[in-house]
Design an enzyme around this catalytic site. Structure first.
Site, mmCIF file in Angstrom:
data_model
loop_
_atom_site.group_PDB
_atom_site.id
_atom_site.type_symbol
_atom_site.label_atom_id
_atom_site.label_comp_id
_atom_site.label_asym_id
_atom_site.label_seq_id
_atom_site.Cartn_x
_atom_site.Cartn_y
_atom_site.Cartn_z
ATOM 1 N N ASP A 707 -6.455 0.234 5.049
ATOM 2 C CA ASP A 707 -6.668 0.926 3.935
ATOM 3 C C ASP A 707 -5.403 2.141 3.563
ATOM 4 O OD1 ASP A 707 -8.435 1.982 1.537
ATOM 5 O OD2 ASP A 707 -8.420 3.960 2.812
ATOM 6 N N LYS A 711 -2.483 1.915 0.634
ATOM 7 C CA LYS A 711 -2.074 3.277 0.220
ATOM 8 C C LYS A 711 -0.577 3.497 0.341
ATOM 9 C CE LYS A 711 -6.467 5.362 0.309
ATOM 10 N NZ LYS A 711 -7.201 6.503 1.115
#
Ligand code: ADP
Ligand code: ASP
Ligand code: MG
Length: 844
Positions: A707, A711
């Site tokens: 995750d 980003k």
């Protein structure tokens, strides 16, 4: 030179305000403001009666002639009340107000007297004429009240007409000179003439009316007299639509309509324009139909310019129906080959003043079909029987039959000429509704194909035909005047639901440049309502979904894949549609499709921006969007609601160069490390994070570092990093053995990792550091992993789910810009998404 000698032809402007547009005092004030906002010299205004007043006046006549005097009296009182209320609300100056109130009294007293007389068409015209006169007086007063010079000018001084009462035809030359003579002196001085529409002076000097909706014609006649630059008909619709919006909800605004198409539509019953309004239009005059509610909207321009590209794409541009028709059939073997039957039928009907909307004759000449208004069907039959008495007696004509309750449906479009297959498409669509076609007519111009069907099937047939010609795709926008953006929420998990709630309650969302939710989609299906899902409906969808009921299983829900849902939604006319992706899945294909059908995109989902940029793939989403002129916002993909992406873009737009970004962009991991630092066990800390909604649905997405890697890649790409996700160096926090198993098993076995984490925490503390999971992005390199940061650093000070980003730029090199704040959680993420939605909608 003082003033102009005449009104320069290109300068005159005519505004006509329709009945619905003049519903009450507020609407009248709004109309005044539209006129007042521009140059008032050379302007003329035409008004209809206030909405519904013409019908009421006709009702009063009918009531009185039926002897229902009490009811008639009450209706007159209500009319008086309505006009008096409007006058009181519009005009404050006592003398002016008294003058108008006296006019209202006079007109309505006279109405009472007139209504008691023996009814006739002439009397009816005298009665209804006061509707327009009253509203013109009110409008004149309203102008005066806002300091604008205006003068009531009665239309009987301007428009001369011949023909029958109730449906007279203007005598053009005479009217032109009368209009110029009476109005030029006023308009030259900047005094606005306010003219009651619809009424005219007949041959014998009596008042006549120009047919229902005749104010449109009054306006175009004034426009013609002055060779006006524009005539604008202000109505309650966005413009000319592909169909009557009351019947076809998918109806779309047509930005430009050719005058021949407009004439055909009007003639075939599209109530938006008086059938003869174009009669009064000069060559140099531009005619607009615009929505009073949204004066800046473009509306529809009716012009003589052809748009061949549009004609090709949409050979049929609009459909319309005339209801309450009767079909009269004249049949007989003896008619075959006998000339003049149709002519005789027309003559017979004309002699009793009945107009024929459609005629159709089979090539066998065995029968002729005529469509006539249902209420005169018996008169038509009688006239035909008289006229064909001899043929009937001889058996040459065997029967004259009347079939009531029919409707004519006309498809209209200049592009039909020469386009193959239009008729086939039309009849296929009708057949699919299991409706039989009673008669067909196609003019040689091929501008119109008309079919007669049973009236009770007419609405269904219209919708099917509208679909068949894909009219909901015509490019003018939805029929609705609201310019709110229509939002489709893809993903109805916690963030999707929260977003739905925030859109439903945000004040800005309710404004004219706001947003509303038209569809919600989850993994099993969708719920869609083109008119927008009401806050109440959204609340119920949310609460059922929270209790585990998929959208497909809820009221109005449809089982479908995301792609199918989008395809369905895209078939409808949406206003400035925005697709919001709040899933965590690979939605690249759906997003590409959304761009293709003209949607803007807002993402909270990181995957589409972090997946391969190879051809057609979603990393190229930003490029696809740019290529199609669509906008893509994704603030919530990094740092939830914090303005990270926005800041980066602004710095870049200002010419600064961003060298690197360091950050702790995982609220989940931040929270987890905070809890661990406070002595919590790993399993307990993660469970708490999950139940607070801080994790991805599969917490390994967070723990694996993927995750954060996504980003970081999204940030890196903004700085020019060319690599794919696999080029990002990622340190996973999930031990090998735990990677392949199902989520549920993983969660069951969290305790097995507690010892490992306790050890890591202790080691970090001994080194005077705290654990952080950090991302570093630059154009050259993107990497993420576990680090121990020294106690004095700003990253060490982070608490809870806060995120922090340090942006080092050419201008801010030694002292980077630091942004800190809540970076995870349902509410802040949804708020970030909402902010993007409102930006696209235009209210932020
Ligand atoms: P006005 O207030 O100027 O008299 P109308 O009421 O005569 O306006 O015309 C507008 C109405 O026409 C709309 O309310 C709409 O319901 C109806 N209408 C029917 N067909 C169409 C169409 N194709 N496009 C736009 N409006 C239509
Ligand atoms: N008031 C008339 C009608 O209702 C004329 C018009 O509105 O144009 O038909
Ligand atoms: Mg009208």
């Amino acid at each position: 030179m003082r003033g102009r000698a005449t009104i320069s032809p290109m300068n005159a402007v005519v505004h006509k305000f329709g009945g619905v547009a003049l519903a009450n005092a507020e609407a009248i004030r709004h109309a005044v403001a539209i006129v007042a906002g521009n140059e008032t010299r050379g302007v003329a205004v035409v008004v209809s009666a206030m909405g519904g007043v013409t019908d009421t006046l006709l009702d009063i006549t009918a009531l009185a002639s039926d002897g229902k005097r009490g009811a008639a009296k009450r209706a007159v009182a209500a009319l008086r009340e309505r006009h008096v209320a409007a006058a009181n609300a519009l005009i404050f100056e006592p003398e002016l107000l008294d003058g108008i109130l006296a006019i209202i009294d006079r007109e309505l007293d006279e109405l009472t007297t007139l209504a008691s007389r023996r009814p006739s068409a002439a009397l009816s015209d005298r009665i209804v004429a006061r509707g327009e006169r009253l509203s013109a007086h009110l409008m004149t007063g309203a102008f005066a009240a806002s300091g604008i010079r205006a003068e009531f000018v009665d239309a009987t001084r301007l428009i001369h007409a011949s023909g029958s009462h109730g449906n007279a035809t203007p005598v053009i030359p005479r009217s032109m000179s009368a209009i110029r003579k009476a109005l030029t002196p006023l308009m030259r001085r900047g005094v606005i003439p306010v003219v009651p529409g619809f009424i005219a002076k007949g041959k014998d000097g009596a008042i006549v009316t120009l047919g229902r909706g005749g104010s449109d014609l009054t306006a175009t006649l004034l426009g013609r007299a002055f060779d006006a630059s524009t005539v604008t008909l202000w109505k309650d619709v966005a413009g000319v639509l592909t169909a009557d919006p009351r019947v076809v909800r998918d109806a779309r605004l047509i930005p430009r309509v050719h005058i021949r198409e407009a004439a055909e539509l009007a003639y075939y019953g599209a109530k938006v324009l008086h059938p003869r309004a174009l009669l009064g239009l000069g060559d140099d005059t531009r005619l607009f139909i615009k929505p009073l509610a949204d004066p800046d909207a473009p509306g529809t321009e009716i012009s003589a310019t052809r748009d061949r590209t549009a004609e090709k794409r949409f050979p049929v541009r609009a459909i319309t129906t005339i209801g309450a028709q009767a079909i009269v059939t004249i049949s007989g073997d003896g008619m075959v080959g006998v000339p003049g039957i149709a002519a005789r039928a027309f003559d017979a009907l004309q002699s009793v003043g009945i107009s024929v909307a459609l005629i159709s004759q089979a090539s066998s000449e065995h029968s002729i079909c005529l469509a006539v208004p249902g209420d005169v069907a018996r008169d038509a039959e009688r006239a035909l029987r008289d006229s064909f008495a001899q043929q009937l007696a001889l058996g040459e004509v065997e029967a004259i039959d009347v079939r009531p309750n029919a409707a004519i449906l006309a498809v209209v479009g200049l592009g039909m000429a020469g386009t193959i297959g239009v008729a086939a498409r039309l009849f296929e669509a009708i057949a699919a509704t299991k409706t039989s076609v009673i008669a067909i007519a196609q003019g040689a111009s091929e501008l119109n194909i008309s079919v007669v069907v049973d009236e009770r099937n007419a609405a269904r047939v219209q919708r099917a035909v509208h679909d068949a010609f894909r009219l909901s795709k015509i490019g003018g926008g939805s029929a609705e005047m609201s310019s709110r953006a229509d939002v489709v929420i893809l993903g109805f998990g916690r963030i999707g639901r929260e977003l739905a709630a925030q859109i439903a309650t945000a004040k800005e969302a309710r404004g004219p440049r706001g947003a509303r939710v038209v569809a919600v989609i989850d993994s099993a299906g969708y719920v869609f309502d083109q008119r927008g899902l009401s806050p109440r409906r959204l609340a119920s969808l949310r609460s059922s979904k929270e209790s585990g009921i998929a959208l497909a299983d809820q009221r109005g829900g449809v089982r479908a894949t995301g792609q199918e849902a989008l395809d369905y939604v895209a078939q409808h006319a949406l206003s400035r549609p925005i697709l919001v992706d709040v899933t965590a899945g690979d939605t690249s294909a759906i997003l590409e499709a959304a761009l293709r059908v003209g949607m803007d995109i807002v993402l909270a989902n990181k995957r589409p921006l972090a997946s391969p940029t190879g051809k057609k793939q979603a990393g190229g989403l930003a490029r696809s969007a740019a290529k199609r002129g669509r906008r893509l916002l994704h603030e919530a993909t990094v740092g939830a609601g914090l303005p990270i992406i926005d800041t980066i873009k602004k710095l870049q737009e200002s010419g600064d160069e961003i060298l690197s970004i360091e950050g702790c962009p995982s609220g989940t991991l931040g929270y987890l490390f905070g809890e661990l630092g406070r002595g919590a066990s790993f399993s307990a800390a993660l469970r708490a994070a999950m139940s607070a909604g801080y994790t991805e649905p599969d917490p390994r997405e967070d723990l694996s570092g993927m995750d954060v890697a996504r980003k970081a890649l999204i940030l890196g790409r903004l700085l020019g990093f060319q690599g794919e996700l696999d080029a990002v160096q990622v340190e996973s926090l999930v031990p090998e053995a735990f990677r392949g198993m199902p989520v549920t098993e993983f969660i069951d076995r969290l305790e097995e990792m507690d010892a490992l984490w306790a050890d890591r925490v202790t080691k970090a503390r001994e080194a005077n550091t705290v654990l952080r999971y950090r991302a570093t992005a630059s154009a050259a390199n993107v990497h993420v992993g576990l680090v121990g940061v020294t106690l004095g650093s700003s990253f060490a000070a982070l608490t809870g789910t806060d995120n922090q980003f340090a942006i080092t730029t050419a201008r801010y090199r030694s002292n980077p810009i630091v942004i800190t704040g809540p970076g995870a959680g349902v509410a802040v993420t949804a708020a970030g998404v909402l902010n993007d939605v409102l930006k696209l909608a235009g209210s932020r």
